[in-house]
Design an enzyme around this catalytic site. Structure first.
Site, PDB file in Angstrom:
ATOM      1  N   HIS A  65       0.844  -1.206   0.000  1.00  0.00           N
ATOM      2  CA  HIS A  65       0.000   0.000   0.000  1.00  0.00           C
ATOM      3  C   HIS A  65       0.878   1.255   0.000  1.00  0.00           C
ATOM      4  O   HIS A  65       1.275   1.742   1.051  1.00  0.00           O
ATOM      5  CB  HIS A  65      -0.913  -0.010   1.235  1.00  0.00           C
ATOM      6  CG  HIS A  65      -1.976   1.039   1.209  1.00  0.00           C
ATOM      7  ND1 HIS A  65      -3.204   0.862   1.803  1.00  0.00           N
ATOM      8  CD2 HIS A  65      -2.022   2.275   0.649  1.00  0.00           C
ATOM      9  CE1 HIS A  65      -3.943   1.942   1.618  1.00  0.00           C
ATOM     10  NE2 HIS A  65      -3.243   2.821   0.930  1.00  0.00           N
ATOM     11  N   HIS A  67       1.629   5.185  -2.117  1.00  0.00           N
ATOM     12  CA  HIS A  67       1.200   6.209  -3.079  1.00  0.00           C
ATOM     13  C   HIS A  67       2.453   6.846  -3.684  1.00  0.00           C
ATOM     14  O   HIS A  67       3.179   7.545  -2.987  1.00  0.00           O
ATOM     15  CB  HIS A  67       0.365   7.275  -2.373  1.00  0.00           C
ATOM     16  CG  HIS A  67      -0.914   6.740  -1.798  1.00  0.00           C
ATOM     17  ND1 HIS A  67      -2.100   6.767  -2.476  1.00  0.00           N
ATOM     18  CD2 HIS A  67      -1.178   6.126  -0.608  1.00  0.00           C
ATOM     19  CE1 HIS A  67      -3.060   6.208  -1.731  1.00  0.00           C
ATOM     20  NE2 HIS A  67      -2.518   5.811  -0.596  1.00  0.00           N
ATOM     21  N   PHE A  68       2.678   6.577  -4.966  1.00  0.00           N
ATOM     22  CA  PHE A  68       3.843   7.164  -5.642  1.00  0.00           C
ATOM     23  C   PHE A  68       3.452   8.386  -6.473  1.00  0.00           C
ATOM     24  O   PHE A  68       4.309   9.000  -7.110  1.00  0.00           O
ATOM     25  CB  PHE A  68       4.567   6.118  -6.501  1.00  0.00           C
ATOM     26  CG  PHE A  68       5.487   5.210  -5.703  1.00  0.00           C
ATOM     27  CD1 PHE A  68       5.673   5.389  -4.330  1.00  0.00           C
ATOM     28  CD2 PHE A  68       6.193   4.177  -6.329  1.00  0.00           C
ATOM     29  CE1 PHE A  68       6.525   4.558  -3.604  1.00  0.00           C
ATOM     30  CE2 PHE A  68       7.049   3.349  -5.609  1.00  0.00           C
ATOM     31  CZ  PHE A  68       7.219   3.526  -4.248  1.00  0.00           C
ATOM     32  N   ARG A  69       2.148   8.697  -6.487  1.00  0.00           N
ATOM     33  CA  ARG A  69       1.636   9.978  -7.017  1.00  0.00           C
ATOM     34  C   ARG A  69       1.855  10.212  -8.501  1.00  0.00           C
ATOM     35  O   ARG A  69       1.651  11.319  -8.975  1.00  0.00           O
ATOM     36  CB  ARG A  69       2.248  11.169  -6.246  1.00  0.00           C
ATOM     37  CG  ARG A  69       2.148  11.099  -4.739  1.00  0.00           C
ATOM     38  CD  ARG A  69       0.737  11.119  -4.251  1.00  0.00           C
ATOM     39  NE  ARG A  69       0.672  11.306  -2.799  1.00  0.00           N
ATOM     40  CZ  ARG A  69      -0.393  10.994  -2.075  1.00  0.00           C
ATOM     41  NH1 ARG A  69      -1.482  10.481  -2.645  1.00  0.00           N
ATOM     42  NH2 ARG A  69      -0.386  11.201  -0.772  1.00  0.00           N
ATOM     43  N   ASP A 157      -9.054   3.421  -3.388  1.00  0.00           N
ATOM     44  CA  ASP A 157      -8.386   3.936  -2.182  1.00  0.00           C
ATOM     45  C   ASP A 157      -8.328   5.454  -2.145  1.00  0.00           C
ATOM     46  O   ASP A 157      -8.073   6.116  -3.137  1.00  0.00           O
ATOM     47  CB  ASP A 157      -6.956   3.396  -2.089  1.00  0.00           C
ATOM     48  CG  ASP A 157      -6.264   3.910  -0.835  1.00  0.00           C
ATOM     49  OD1 ASP A 157      -6.889   3.876   0.231  1.00  0.00           O
ATOM     50  OD2 ASP A 157      -5.120   4.362  -0.941  1.00  0.00           O
ATOM     51  N   HIS A 184     -10.796   0.775   1.142  1.00  0.00           N
ATOM     52  CA  HIS A 184     -10.617   1.893   2.068  1.00  0.00           C
ATOM     53  C   HIS A 184     -12.000   2.112   2.671  1.00  0.00           C
ATOM     54  O   HIS A 184     -12.930   2.471   1.962  1.00  0.00           O
ATOM     55  CB  HIS A 184     -10.138   3.111   1.275  1.00  0.00           C
ATOM     56  CG  HIS A 184     -10.158   4.389   2.048  1.00  0.00           C
ATOM     57  ND1 HIS A 184      -9.022   5.118   2.317  1.00  0.00           N
ATOM     58  CD2 HIS A 184     -11.176   5.092   2.601  1.00  0.00           C
ATOM     59  CE1 HIS A 184      -9.339   6.202   3.004  1.00  0.00           C
ATOM     60  NE2 HIS A 184     -10.635   6.222   3.187  1.00  0.00           N
ATOM     61  N   HIS A 237      -5.684  -0.563   5.830  1.00  0.00           N
ATOM     62  CA  HIS A 237      -5.380   0.298   6.991  1.00  0.00           C
ATOM     63  C   HIS A 237      -6.456   0.380   8.085  1.00  0.00           C
ATOM     64  O   HIS A 237      -7.017   1.437   8.351  1.00  0.00           O
ATOM     65  CB  HIS A 237      -4.961   1.695   6.548  1.00  0.00           C
ATOM     66  CG  HIS A 237      -5.817   2.337   5.489  1.00  0.00           C
ATOM     67  ND1 HIS A 237      -7.181   2.348   5.516  1.00  0.00           N
ATOM     68  CD2 HIS A 237      -5.460   3.018   4.372  1.00  0.00           C
ATOM     69  CE1 HIS A 237      -7.629   2.995   4.465  1.00  0.00           C
ATOM     70  NE2 HIS A 237      -6.617   3.409   3.753  1.00  0.00           N
ATOM     71  N   ASP A 311       0.890   2.567   3.805  1.00  0.00           N
ATOM     72  CA  ASP A 311       0.080   3.656   3.242  1.00  0.00           C
ATOM     73  C   ASP A 311       0.974   4.894   3.029  1.00  0.00           C
ATOM     74  O   ASP A 311       0.563   6.022   3.316  1.00  0.00           O
ATOM     75  CB  ASP A 311      -1.115   3.972   4.149  1.00  0.00           C
ATOM     76  CG  ASP A 311      -2.158   4.846   3.463  1.00  0.00           C
ATOM     77  OD1 ASP A 311      -2.015   5.142   2.252  1.00  0.00           O
ATOM     78  OD2 ASP A 311      -3.115   5.250   4.147  1.00  0.00           O
TER      79      ASP A 311
HETATM   80 ZN   LIG Z   1      -3.832   4.836   0.828  1.00  0.00          ZN
END
Ligand SMILES: [Zn+2]
Length: 430
Positions: A65, A67-69, A157, A184, A237, A311
């Site tokens: 999990h 986030h590489f954006r 998510d 999520h 999460h 996350d």
């Molecule tokens: Zn997330």
């Protein structure tokens, strides 16, 4: 590609999932594989000897999990910087979340990010795909095209998939495609401004809190839908004790395939840590109470939580410097997870290295249909070395992520990742 070295780790303590006590051994690695694991070996003349005394050798971690954006949020992070952050934290595989701009909801965007990863990342980068187009909760995303490119996990998510009818239909399709959902869990109407949990701290700060039931209701709803659809589901999460107990209840029934994850910050921090509106403690789901911390840690040990996942949610300093309700949710986690889990739990005897390897290396790989990377002769040497006697200061200079939004910024914690290797290449050495 750098030349594949032959490495001889002398006198390391070897750790693996389900191994009771770590044992001292010599480990020979050649061509990216473990060639011999035994005590008292003679190092081959051509091998480079790495002194292992006081260090642990274990499988490298996998974070399901992050986030590489990319695309669209490269000011916060991109696939290259996110991968560098992962290596810095001993993580050699990740699953990216699809809440980018545009969203990762069709074959074209999946192909774009995977091609980029293949070009710039030394680690294993997988991506999840959206449940609904643009994460708008209305029309289903292009499951088949994404599946053909290797996508297994579907998630909106950042938000719940609001309409249960849409989610139910999506589940019926996805199970035919061999995909699974990652949820999520949140009722947006209950979650309010999504800044912190309902409770004393929220009253003190004058912000409408998000009650635990905002999360727990959807945990139950989504598992119930998966049960009805006969589809597997993963709960992301989890932050509350009752949410965890709901998952346990469904797991005990045994007639729906549920997996679940917990994030390090939900094991370590509580709402009171927010103090004077410190946005480094603002995330969604929010930090809860000490009771929740303790219950969730127990759940990680007993396996209610199959895996630990950070996350990892990078943001720019400018965004995090806004007022508490306006600042975006999330903190980074890839660079701090292993060291902080050691500092807070393993060094105090509250968790074992085997627990961590199982939950942060082996199980997340299994969930994604990958083989774990145990330390066994003939196996792939995807490994880290960890020095329990050293320290890590999470300074700006130390971090490889573009972002600095972590509560550990400029803090010194016990333990240090000294060495990371994958696919025969040494990715990090301190
Ligand atoms: Zn997330």
């Amino acid at each position: 590609m750098p030349e594949t070295p032959m490495l001889f780790f002398k006198n390391v303590r070897m750790v693996d999932e389900d191994c009771g006590d770590a044992v001292d051994v010599d480990v020979l690695v050649a061509d990216g594989h473990y060639r011999k694991i035994a005590p008292g070996q003679q190092a081959p003349a051509e091998a480079r000897v790495i002194e292992g005394k006081g260090r642990l050798l274990m499988p490298a971690m996998f974070d399901a999990h992050v986030h590489f954006r990319e695309p669209g949020g490269e000011a916060k992070e991109d696939i290259e910087s996110g991968s560098a952050a992962a290596v810095n934290g001993g993580v050699t595989g990740v699953v990216m979340m699809p809440n980018t701009t545009p969203s990762i909801d069709c074959g074209a965007v999946v192909k774009t990010v995977l091609d980029k990863a293949a070009a710039v990342s030394p680690i294993q980068v997988l991506t999840s795909g959206c449940v609904t187009l643009g994460r708008h909760g209305k029309e289903l995303a292009a499951f088949d095209a994404m599946r053909n490119l290797g996508v297994k996990m579907l998630t909106d998510d950042g938000d719940s998939t609001g309409d249960p009818a849409v989610l139910y239909r999506a589940m019926l399709y996805a199970k035919e495609f061999g995909m699974f959902f990652a949820s999520h869990c949140e009722v947006p109407e209950l979650a309010g401004p999504r800044a912190l949990t309902e409770g004393a701290m929220a009253y003190r700060l004058g912000i409408k809190g998000s009650p635990p039931c905002a999360e727990e209701i959807i945990i139950d709803r989504d598992i119930r839908l998966a049960h009805a659809a006969g589809a597997p589901i993963h709960i992301q999460h989890v932050s509350t004790q009752l949410g965890m107990e709901t998952i346990q209840w469904w797991k005990d029934r045994g007639d729906v395939k549920v997996t679940a994850e917990v994030a390090p910050h939900h094991l370590m921090f509580i709402d009171e840590d927010i103090g004077d509106f410190d946005t480094h403690y603002k995330m969604n789901p929010p930090l809860r109470t000490r009771n929740d911390n303790e219950a969730l840690l127990e759940g990680l040990k007993t396996g209610v939580f199959d895996l630990l996942a950070t996350d990892h949610a990078p943001h720019t300093p400018f965004e995090k410097a806004q007022d508490f309700t306006s600042a975006p949710n999330g903190i980074t986690g890839l660079e701090t997870a292993v060291v902080s889990m050691f500092d807070r739990f393993i060094s105090r005897g509250e968790l074992t290295w085997s627990d961590l390897v199982k939950r942060y290396s082996a199980e997340p790989r299994r969930m994604m249909g990958l083989d774990p990377v145990p330390v066994v002769e003939g196996g792939v040497a995807e490994l880290i070395l960890f020095d329990e006697g050293a320290e890590t200061t999470f300074s700006t200079e130390f971090m490889r992520s573009k972002a600095r939004n972590t509560p550990f910024l400029n803090q010194t914690l016990k333990g240090r990742i000294d060495f990371v290797m994958r696919a025969g290449v040494v990715l990090l050495e301190r």
